[in-house]
Design a protein around this motif. Structure first.
Motif, mmCIF file in Angstrom:
data_model
loop_
_atom_site.group_PDB
_atom_site.id
_atom_site.type_symbol
_atom_site.label_atom_id
_atom_site.label_comp_id
_atom_site.label_asym_id
_atom_site.label_seq_id
_atom_site.Cartn_x
_atom_site.Cartn_y
_atom_site.Cartn_z
ATOM 1 N N ASN A 1 -11.752 2.223 -0.955
ATOM 2 C CA ASN A 1 -12.609 1.060 -0.727
ATOM 3 C C ASN A 1 -12.779 0.640 0.729
ATOM 4 O O ASN A 1 -13.728 -0.078 1.049
ATOM 5 N N HIS A 2 -11.884 1.047 1.615
ATOM 6 C CA HIS A 2 -11.983 0.565 2.993
ATOM 7 C C HIS A 2 -13.165 1.229 3.712
ATOM 8 O O HIS A 2 -13.340 2.444 3.633
ATOM 9 N N VAL B 1 0.829 -1.205 0.000
ATOM 10 C CA VAL B 1 0.000 0.000 0.000
ATOM 11 C C VAL B 1 0.864 1.256 0.000
ATOM 12 O O VAL B 1 0.535 2.257 -0.653
ATOM 13 N N THR C 1 -8.272 -3.861 -2.626
ATOM 14 C CA THR C 1 -7.089 -3.013 -2.778
ATOM 15 C C THR C 1 -6.221 -3.436 -3.946
ATOM 16 O O THR C 1 -5.764 -2.603 -4.736
ATOM 17 N N SER D 1 -6.497 3.027 -3.873
ATOM 18 C CA SER D 1 -7.528 2.003 -3.881
ATOM 19 C C SER D 1 -7.953 1.623 -2.467
ATOM 20 O O SER D 1 -9.133 1.415 -2.191
ATOM 21 N N PHE D 2 -6.970 1.543 -1.551
ATOM 22 C CA PHE D 2 -7.279 1.213 -0.162
ATOM 23 C C PHE D 2 -8.172 2.274 0.460
ATOM 24 O O PHE D 2 -9.194 1.968 1.086
ATOM 25 N N TYR E 1 -2.242 1.436 -5.233
ATOM 26 C CA TYR E 1 -2.778 0.624 -4.152
ATOM 27 C C TYR E 1 -3.227 1.507 -2.986
ATOM 28 O O TYR E 1 -4.255 1.230 -2.344
#
Length: 278
Positions: A168-169, A155, A215, A164-165, A161
């Motif tokens: 989406n988290h 990450v 992720t 994306s984390f 990444y």
């Protein structure tokens, strides 16, 4: 003392050691090769004038030579405010994890060492029963360490990444702030991401599977078999080795062999998907 409390104390001690290493101008690994003790110079009323870090004469001279503040008696004097400064706990944990780069090789080495450890006692010995329980717990810990270390490293090594984390988290989906706070939020974003990942329980496989897929957009292996092992680990840790029904769990060598086989079958596809050296 519970496992969580022991872990917290260990992390706090490690944070203190990393803080000391920074004050001395050496790496944490260098400090771990030294032998030292800390004392204080203080008044009769307990007012601390300074902290004294004294190193053993047996300590490697090549490491001692890196410490600029070391005097001829192998001592370093530190002001109270230096030693008592708050540790950067989250970033110290992050540094501890990201210093190691051979994650998959380390995983394989650690489970092999645990398997060798199981051979120290003969089958049927009372100590063997206790030892195998602890090895089983340790093997699940190897899986957790691999999953957490790889996730954290990737990450922060890859901006895609990282984005994306955050996107989406669930933790970041529920956070609200006003537009005027956007720059303050950006400044804190990296620290908040570190904290969320470090606070994740990486033997919670359903949650971890969702994080990895969201992720990294990879095919994550089935968690069914490993989930059974994790539940057994839960009984060993939290029920003193007994099931909900009160039956004692006996961990035989064959159980350890099976767990190691399942661990390798579970972790290797993840390493391949993420193009980690296998």
């Amino acid at each position: 003392m519970g496992k969580a409390k022991e872990w917290m104390m260990e992390m706090q001690e490690q944070a203190g050691d990393r803080h000391l290493a920074k004050l001395l101008g050496i790496s944490y690994d260098d400090l771990m090769e030294l032998e030292w003790q800390i004392s204080t110079d203080e008044s009769n009323e307990g007012l601390v004038y300074c902290y004294i870090v004294e190193f053993s004469d047996d300590s490697p001279s090549k490491i001692l030579s890196k410490i600029d503040r070391l005097d001829d008696d192998n001592k370093v004097f530190l002001a109270p405010w230096e030693m008592e400064a708050e540790y950067d706990y989250i970033n110290d944990q992050f540094d501890a994890i990201t210093e190691s780069r051979n994650t998959y090789k380390t995983f394989l080495s650690e489970i092999d060492q645990l398997l060798n450890l199981s051979q120290l006692q003969n089958e049927g010995d009372e100590l063997k029963k206790i030892l195998n329980r602890q090895i089983f717990i340790g093997l699940i810990g190897c899986m957790e360490t691999f999953l957490s270390d790889v996730f954290l490293k990737l990450v922060f090594d890859n901006k895609m990444y990282f984005r994306s984390f955050v996107k989406n988290h669930p933790e970041f989906k529920i956070r609200k702030f006003e537009l005027r706070e956007v720059f303050d939020q950006l400044e804190q974003l990296e620290l908040n991401v570190k904290k969320v990942i470090l606070d994740t329980i990486f033997h919670n496989l359903p949650s971890v599977r969702s994080m990895y897929i969201a992720t990294f957009e990879i095919d994550f292996p089935s968690i069914g078999t490993m989930q059974k092992h994790v539940l057994k680990r839960h009984d060993l840790v939290h029920r003193n080795g007994k099931t909900k029904d009160g039956c004692e769990l006996i961990i035989e060598d064959s159980n350890l062999t099976k767990l190691i086989e399942d661990l390798k079958n579970f972790i290797k596809p993840i390493a391949k998907e993420l193009e980690i050296e296998v």
